[in-house]
Design a protein around this motif. Structure first.
Motif, PDB file in Angstrom:
ATOM      1  N   CYS A   2       2.178   1.841  -3.299  1.00  0.00           N
ATOM      2  CA  CYS A   2       1.531   2.300  -4.391  1.00  0.00           C
ATOM      3  C   CYS A   2       1.220   3.862  -4.164  1.00  0.00           C
ATOM      4  O   CYS A   2       1.053   4.553  -5.008  1.00  0.00           O
ATOM      5  CB  CYS A   2       0.104   1.548  -4.435  1.00  0.00           C
ATOM      6  SG  CYS A   2       0.107  -0.015  -5.090  1.00  0.00           S
TER       7      CYS A   2
ATOM      8  N   ILE B 239       0.969  -1.211   0.101  1.00  0.00           N
ATOM      9  CA  ILE B 239      -0.050  -0.085   0.221  1.00  0.00           C
ATOM     10  C   ILE B 239       0.885   1.212   0.020  1.00  0.00           C
ATOM     11  O   ILE B 239       0.640   2.239  -0.820  1.00  0.00           O
ATOM     12  CB  ILE B 239      -1.004   0.014   1.308  1.00  0.00           C
ATOM     13  CG1 ILE B 239      -2.019  -0.999   1.063  1.00  0.00           C
ATOM     14  CG2 ILE B 239      -1.806   1.463   1.255  1.00  0.00           C
ATOM     15  CD1 ILE B 239      -2.998  -1.182   1.997  1.00  0.00           C
TER      16      ILE B 239
ATOM     17  N   SER C 292      -0.156   3.449 -10.915  1.00  0.00           N
ATOM     18  CA  SER C 292      -0.425   2.827  -9.458  1.00  0.00           C
ATOM     19  C   SER C 292      -1.492   1.590  -9.429  1.00  0.00           C
ATOM     20  O   SER C 292      -1.580   0.690  -8.677  1.00  0.00           O
ATOM     21  CB  SER C 292      -0.501   3.983  -8.750  1.00  0.00           C
ATOM     22  OG  SER C 292      -1.037   3.800  -7.644  1.00  0.00           O
ATOM     23  N   PHE C 293      -2.539   2.085 -10.387  1.00  0.00           N
ATOM     24  CA  PHE C 293      -3.743   1.130 -10.270  1.00  0.00           C
ATOM     25  C   PHE C 293      -3.151  -0.399 -10.758  1.00  0.00           C
ATOM     26  O   PHE C 293      -3.522  -1.097 -10.221  1.00  0.00           O
ATOM     27  CB  PHE C 293      -4.925   1.781 -11.133  1.00  0.00           C
ATOM     28  CG  PHE C 293      -6.118   0.949 -10.854  1.00  0.00           C
ATOM     29  CD1 PHE C 293      -6.905   0.995  -9.959  1.00  0.00           C
ATOM     30  CD2 PHE C 293      -6.455  -0.187 -12.036  1.00  0.00           C
ATOM     31  CE1 PHE C 293      -8.082   0.295 -10.010  1.00  0.00           C
ATOM     32  CE2 PHE C 293      -7.321  -0.921 -11.908  1.00  0.00           C
ATOM     33  CZ  PHE C 293      -8.451  -0.628 -10.936  1.00  0.00           C
TER      34      PHE C 293
ATOM     35  N   THR D 155      -2.280  -6.965  -5.292  1.00  0.00           N
ATOM     36  CA  THR D 155      -3.345  -7.752  -4.620  1.00  0.00           C
ATOM     37  C   THR D 155      -3.481  -9.188  -5.053  1.00  0.00           C
ATOM     38  O   THR D 155      -3.420 -10.259  -4.245  1.00  0.00           O
ATOM     39  CB  THR D 155      -4.651  -7.074  -4.989  1.00  0.00           C
ATOM     40  OG1 THR D 155      -4.308  -5.739  -4.765  1.00  0.00           O
ATOM     41  CG2 THR D 155      -5.505  -7.641  -3.822  1.00  0.00           C
TER      42      THR D 155
ATOM     43  N   LEU E 171      -1.176  -1.846  -7.900  1.00  0.00           N
ATOM     44  CA  LEU E 171      -2.017  -2.316  -6.889  1.00  0.00           C
ATOM     45  C   LEU E 171      -2.760  -3.544  -7.089  1.00  0.00           C
ATOM     46  O   LEU E 171      -2.950  -4.603  -6.342  1.00  0.00           O
ATOM     47  CB  LEU E 171      -3.090  -1.340  -6.549  1.00  0.00           C
ATOM     48  CG  LEU E 171      -3.948  -1.263  -5.236  1.00  0.00           C
ATOM     49  CD1 LEU E 171      -2.838  -1.302  -4.141  1.00  0.00           C
ATOM     50  CD2 LEU E 171      -4.909  -0.201  -5.170  1.00  0.00           C
ATOM     51  N   ILE E 172      -3.380  -3.721  -8.365  1.00  0.00           N
ATOM     52  CA  ILE E 172      -4.264  -4.771  -8.591  1.00  0.00           C
ATOM     53  C   ILE E 172      -3.097  -5.939  -8.925  1.00  0.00           C
ATOM     54  O   ILE E 172      -3.666  -7.270  -8.235  1.00  0.00           O
ATOM     55  CB  ILE E 172      -5.038  -4.671 -10.005  1.00  0.00           C
ATOM     56  CG1 ILE E 172      -6.281  -3.587  -9.957  1.00  0.00           C
ATOM     57  CG2 ILE E 172      -5.511  -6.090 -10.693  1.00  0.00           C
ATOM     58  CD1 ILE E 172      -7.309  -4.264  -8.965  1.00  0.00           C
TER      59      ILE E 172
END
Lengths: 495, 123
Positions: free
Chosen positions: A151, A148, A166-167, A174, A170-171
């Protein structure tokens, strides 16, 4: 119970606490933010050095969080690899923060500076935590904090490129943590423990009863950590994320964050899984071939890049390949080379990204062909860039040479000359894209905005000088750090 | 076959996990990608919780000096505690991802990954 006994927890908790105080400082006395953040990281760095001293003189030891004994409590394992990683993480991040304190004023809105320090300190705390922890679920928690925060320091610039990168990060991150958590669940199901030492004791027996669970856990672990460490086919998020982020973020992300996942994977593979599992599954061979592909393909992609930061980002894909190659050739010298490369590449890549950031700060030029003659007008960052580039190629007297030397030695010692050839070939490829930049920088006439750059603040020059001298120092006298690394690889290989 | 039926929570978890990963990788809509990550995490939570559960076991709520009566089995509380952490993590990742999607929508006016790509290449 004296203070020296509690150093491990100090190195983690102090940045964590101050991370949450930073926004308050920002409201109350904005000028105090930077000194406070620097002070906290300096204390963390000194604590890591002191731990290294304790470990070198008194041997590795365990620290029990809150005096809860294992297997119930969380345990920190202060061994050679842990203190080495902690020193690398805190040392380089301290230097980068000095640079960040000026560069960020240029890249971010001023009210975001306190929040940036929050994310930065969280990132460093989680990386030190990952280096020291001896508990697999605690590792997962630190991995998540790190994901986190990483990102966050990309998307804080909040322009289109940063948000998209960043998206994506992040995905995929995850996805990686999902795999990691599933692997932890499978390991817990068959062993009933979360502590590395206890899992390692229970695994040989569990291996006989539930081999498929353990193989699945191993595969998930490899994919989970591989995504986060940007191992070649799983690297797709890295180039955008590292090139669009603010320069200090790129320096820590490329220099430190991808390495800490590699080191965690190394620790779990060597210290938790029994050695005979590698005889029934070709895990290390898969890792070896993936790292070979990473080395070659990363360099190939870097050659065709026009943007300086994108080129450095693809170069990181190649360099993380060296680290994994050192881990996957099961040999003392190769392992030493891999671990040493974590340290060396952290210094080189942080310096290269900061030099690139300095060029962008002063001239606004990101395009490689636009940087002709920059060596005449901005000597300090250009010389730092040249040292870093030579170290990347692996010229003797720079630190990059030493780690490549050990990797080649390990490959030959293990009877796999093919991989030695791969390393040599990739040095050539590195030369193809790094050397023209140096030649253009020093042997062309400066034109346009390069001819009249903005003056570079001293806070941005000093980190470049420190890391540049560091690259040369550890290239001329590698024994300063090698003593620690020898013991770390001896302990990992059980020699 | 009997083993499969006996372990049906694990089967459901595996199917959900694969479904979640497939959603993340195949969907163009950013919201659907986020939903995919949530399906995937729920699958892991289900697996972890069912690993700690014992059919017919009683909840592990005990006080000092309590000795469980003969024949009573207590459920393992540790997976529940771990999954609570996992849920918090998943929640914060989702919140962060959603906030990024809002900002992307401000810039592009769409949350379809392929349309964003098209808009970017036109610039």
């Amino acid at each position: 119970m004296n203070a020296a006994h509690h150093l491990p927890v100090l190195a983690i908790v102090l940045p964590l606490v101050f991370a949450y105080l930073m926004p308050l400082f920002d409201r109350w006395r904005r000028g105090w933010c930077t000194p406070a953040a620097l002070g906290v990281l300096a204390v963390s760095f000194v604590a890591s050095l002191a731990m290294a001293w304790q470990v070198m003189t008194g041997g590795p030891y365990y620290y029990q969080m809150g005096n809860w004994p294992p297997p119930w409590g969380i345990e920190l394992n202060i061994d050679y690899l842990a203190v080495f990683t902690a020193i690398t993480m805190t040392g380089v991040s301290l230097v980068v923060l000095v640079y960040a304190s000026k560069d960020l004023l240029h890249e971010l809105k001023p009210h975001l500076l306190g929040w940036y320090y929050t994310l930065y300190l969280l990132l460093v705390a989680s990386m030190v935590g990952m280096a020291l922890t001896n508990d697999i679920f605690n590792l997962f928690v630190f991995v998540e904090i790190c994901a986190i925060a990483a990102c966050g320091i990309i998307s804080i610039k909040s322009n289109k490129e940063c948000l998209e990168a960043s998206f994506k990060y992040l995905i995929l991150s995850t996805l990686g943590s999902g795999c990691l958590l599933l692997a932890i669940a499978l390991l817990y199901m068959v062993t009933g423990h979360l502590n590395f030492t206890y899992i390692a004791q229970a695994l040989p027996e569990a291996m006989r009863l539930y081999p498929y669970n353990i193989l699945a856990a191993l595969a998930l672990l490899l994919v989970g950590m591989g995504v986060k460490a940007a191992l070649f086919p799983l690297h797709v998020w890295l180039p955008d994320a590292h090139s669009s982020a603010p320069s200090p973020s790129s320096a820590v992300l490329s220099g430190l964050v991808i390495k800490i996942y590699a080191v965690s994977l190394l620790r779990v593979l060597y210290q938790v899984f029994p050695a005979d599992i590698f005889e029934v599954t070709p895990v290390l061979n898969i890792l070896l071939w993936m790292s070979t592909l990473a080395i070659i393909a990363g360099s190939m992609f870097a050659i065709v890049q026009e943007d300086i930061k994108k080129m450095l980002a693809y170069s990181s894909v190649a360099q993380i390949g060296y680290v994994f190659m050192g881990f996957a050739i099961v040999d003392f010298f190769a392992l030493t080379g891999g671990i040493l490369h974590v340290f060396n590449h952290a210094m080189m890549k942080a310096m290269l990204f900061m030099a690139a950031g300095a060029f962008i700060y002063s001239t606004g030029v990101r395009h490689l062909s636009g940087l002709k003659g920059i060596g005449h007008t901005m000597p300090v960052p250009a010389v730092a860039f040249a040292i870093g580039a030579l170290a990347m190629v692996g010229i003797p007297l720079t630190n990059g040479f030493i780690s490549k030397w050990y990797l080649v030695l390990g490959a030959l010692h293990d009877g796999q000359p093919f991989f030695a050839a791969v390393i040599l070939l990739s040095s050539l490829l590195n030369g193809i894209y790094y050397l023209p930049i140096i030649v253009n920088a020093f042997f062309s006439e400066p034109q346009g905005r390069v001819a009249a750059p903005l003056p570079l603040p001293r806070q941005m020059q000093v980190p470049l000088i420190i890391l540049g001298l560091g690259c040369l120092l550890f290239g001329i006298a590698p024994s300063l750090i090698l003593g620690l690394i020898y013991r770390a690889s001896e302990a990992l290989l059980g020699l | 076959m009997e083993r499969l039926l006996h372990n049906y929570p694990y089967m459901v978890a595996v199917v959900l996990f694969v479904l979640g990963v497939y959603t993340i990788l195949s969907q163009e809509n950013l919201m659907k990608k986020i939903i995919g990550t949530n399906i995937m995490s729920s699958a892991i939570f289900l697996l972890f919780i069912s690993a700690g559960n014992i059919a017919g076991g009683s909840p592990p709520i005990i006080s000092k000096g309590y000795v469980p009566p003969e024949g009573v089995v207590l459920v393992n509380p540790l997976p529940a505690a771990l999954i609570l952490t996992g849920i918090v993590v998943s929640f914060s990742l989702t919140a962060f991802a959603l906030s990024i999607v809002i900002k992307l929508h401000d810039y592009y006016g769409t949350i379809e990954a392929d349309e964003i790509l098209k808009l970017r290449s036109e610039l």
